[in-house]
Enzyme design. Sequence first.
Site, PDB file in Angstrom:
ATOM      1  N   GLY A 190       3.634  -3.962  -3.790  1.00 51.36           N
ATOM      2  CA  GLY A 190       3.514  -4.060  -5.238  1.00 51.36           C
ATOM      3  C   GLY A 190       3.923  -2.753  -5.903  1.00 51.36           C
ATOM      4  N   ARG A 191       2.997  -1.794  -5.855  1.00 51.03           N
ATOM      5  CA  ARG A 191       3.151  -0.541  -6.590  1.00 51.03           C
ATOM      6  C   ARG A 191       4.510   0.142  -6.372  1.00 51.03           C
ATOM      7  NH1 ARG A 191      -1.156   2.791  -8.119  1.00 51.03           N
ATOM      8  NH2 ARG A 191      -2.469   1.667  -6.640  1.00 51.03           N
ATOM      9  N   GLY A 203       0.783  -1.233   0.000  1.00 52.92           N
ATOM     10  CA  GLY A 203       0.000   0.000   0.000  1.00 52.92           C
ATOM     11  C   GLY A 203       0.809   1.275   0.000  1.00 52.92           C
ATOM     12  N   TYR A 213       0.435  -1.709 -12.132  1.00 50.47           N
ATOM     13  CA  TYR A 213      -0.981  -1.519 -12.451  1.00 50.47           C
ATOM     14  C   TYR A 213      -1.149  -0.718 -13.749  1.00 50.47           C
ATOM     15  CZ  TYR A 213      -1.179  -2.932  -7.563  1.00 50.47           C
ATOM     16  OH  TYR A 213      -0.994  -3.606  -6.382  1.00 50.47           O
ATOM     17  N   GLU A 232       4.561  -6.756   1.980  1.00 54.09           N
ATOM     18  CA  GLU A 232       4.329  -7.326   0.643  1.00 54.09           C
ATOM     19  C   GLU A 232       3.892  -6.159  -0.235  1.00 54.09           C
ATOM     20  OE1 GLU A 232       1.429 -10.407   1.512  1.00 54.09           O
ATOM     21  OE2 GLU A 232      -0.146  -8.896   1.583  1.00 54.09           O
ATOM     22  N   CYS A 274     -12.982   5.182 -28.904  1.00 50.84           N
ATOM     23  CA  CYS A 274     -14.193   5.974 -29.132  1.00 50.84           C
ATOM     24  C   CYS A 274     -14.979   6.090 -27.837  1.00 50.84           C
ATOM     25  CB  CYS A 274     -15.041   5.319 -30.202  1.00 50.84           C
ATOM     26  SG  CYS A 274     -14.088   5.003 -31.673  1.00 50.84           S
TER      27      CYS A 274
HETATM   28  C1  LIG Z   1      -2.560  -5.635  -3.857  1.00 48.79           C
HETATM   29  C2  LIG Z   1      -2.074  -6.221  -2.610  1.00 48.79           C
HETATM   30  C3  LIG Z   1      -0.811  -5.870  -2.116  1.00 48.79           C
HETATM   31  C4  LIG Z   1       0.079  -4.854  -2.773  1.00 48.79           C
HETATM   32  O1  LIG Z   1      -0.480  -3.588  -2.715  1.00 48.79           O
HETATM   33  P1  LIG Z   1       0.337  -2.322  -3.263  1.00 48.79           P
HETATM   34  O2  LIG Z   1      -0.596  -1.202  -2.993  1.00 48.79           O
HETATM   35  O3  LIG Z   1       0.584  -2.533  -4.709  1.00 48.79           O
HETATM   36  O4  LIG Z   1       1.610  -2.246  -2.491  1.00 48.79           O
HETATM   37  C5  LIG Z   1      -0.382  -6.486  -0.967  1.00 48.79           C
HETATM   38  N1  LIG Z   1      -1.157  -7.389  -0.330  1.00 48.79           N
HETATM   39  C6  LIG Z   1      -2.377  -7.747  -0.778  1.00 48.79           C
HETATM   40  C7  LIG Z   1      -3.152  -8.743  -0.027  1.00 48.79           C
HETATM   41  C8  LIG Z   1      -2.871  -7.163  -1.921  1.00 48.79           C
HETATM   42  O5  LIG Z   1      -4.090  -7.503  -2.350  1.00 48.79           O
END
Ligand SMILES: *Cc1c(COP(=O)(O)O)cnc(C)c1O
Length: 404
Positions: free
Chosen positions: A252-253, A214, A352, A250, A323
Site C-alpha cells: 500500500g504505502r 509493509g 494513509y 500486497e 481547537c
Molecule cells: C495494510 C495492509 C497491507 C499494506 O500495508 P502497507 O504497509 O501499506 O504496505 C497489506 N496487507 C494487509 C493484510 C494489510 O492489512
Amino acid sequence: MAAFFYDLAALAAHAETVKRALPVGVELFYAIKANSEPAILDTLAPIVDGFELSSGGELERAAECRQRLPWVLSGPGKLDTDLRRALELGVEAIHVESLGEIERLAHIADRLGRDQSVFLRVNPELPEAFSTRLNMAGSATPFGLDETDLPSAIALVAASTHLHLHGFHVHAMSHQKSVERHCALMDLLLEKWEQWCALLGPDTRPTHLNVGGGIGVDYLTDTRFNWPALCAHLETRLASLESPPRVRFEIGRYLSAFCGFYAVEVLDRKTSHGEHFLICRGGTHHFRLPAAQGHDHPVIHLPRHRDSANGDPQRFNVVGQLCTPKDVFSRACWLRDIEVGDLLVLPLAGAYGYNISHADFLCHPRPPLFFLSNAPEAAPDVGLSKKPGVAPGLKTTSGVPETP
Ligand SMILES: *Cc1c(COP(=O)(O)O)cnc(C)c1O
C-alpha cells in the site's frame, strides 16, 4: 485553501519501476486501503497484478474501477455479507483469519455452490528483531491464525466441499524502513513456507506465498527504501529453492505515498511563550498522518506575492485550524520569510493521508482532491484569488471544492 493534489503520472511511473524490479513471476498487488480513490485505482490497475481489499466497502470500490483485476479479500471481522458478496463478485482468493471464519466461509460457499480459493493468514512466531511500532504479526494481534492452529485450519478447509487451499499469507510489519530486515523477513517466510507445506498431505501443495506489504517510507529524510536490493535478494533466494512458491506482494504505502501533496494556506503567524507558530488552513482532520505517526512532516514553502523567500530561517510549529493541541504537522520546521497567504505544501501525502483523517471534526469543510493527469494544461491553478474548482484536465472528487 487547503487541498490535496495527486500526481497520477508520477504514480504510474513509480509503480512501473517497482513492478519492473521484481523477479520474474513475483506478483505485485496494491493494498487499496492506503488510498482507494477511484483515480488512484484506475491509474494503478494497468500496472499491478491485482488489488488487496480489506472490507465490503473496498470490494465495492474495486468493482467501480474501469479495469477488472484479480482481487484478494483480507481483514479481521469480515461480515457474512462481505464474504457472500466476495464470492458473487468472484474474488481470486479470500485470506481467512480464524477457524470460525473458515467455518462461516465454508457454509456460505456451500450455500452458493461456489468453489473458492483460500489462503491461510498466519500470525507466525517471529524473532524479537522483527518487532515494529505497528506490529501486525509475531505477537498477540487480531490478525491471522497462530501456527499452532494451522493443522486445524488445514483440516477444516480439507473437510469443506468448496474451499481450496492455495496459499499462505503473512503481513508481518508495517512501515518497515530497513531493507536488511525485510530481506531477513523474506528468508524467514520462505523457511516457514516449507514447514507449513509439510503440514499438508504429499499430494497437495499450495501455489502461493503472499508476503504482505509493509515497505516503509522515510518521511524525514529523502531516502527511499532500497526496493531493488530487496528484489535482488529475493531473486537469489527463490532461485536456490527446489520448488519455490509463487510470491505475491500486497503493498500500500510504498506505492501511493509519493504521488500525493497536501497544500495549505498560512492563515496566521504568532509567537507563543517564545515559540513561533504558523496557523494554516486545514489541519489533521484532513491529514492526520504526521500526528498519527508522531513525526514532523516535511514542508515546502511556496511564497505567494514574491519570487523567492529570503532572510534567516526561523523554527516554526506548523499547525492547523483545529481547537486541539494535537493538530500539528511539524514542531520543528525551519522556514524563512513567511507571510500570511503563502502556501505550504506537505509532500508524501498519497498514502494513509486524507482517508485516515477525521474529516468532520469541528465541521470544517472537506478538502477538494485534485488528480493531475499527464497533460501539460492540467497544471492546477492554485492562484488563491480564484475558486480552486476544477482546472482543465483535473478531476476532483470528495464533494464540493471549498471556496478559499
Ligand atoms: C495494510 C495492509 C497491507 C499494506 O500495508 P502497507 O504497509 O501499506 O504496505 C497489506 N496487507 C494487509 C493484510 C494489510 O492489512
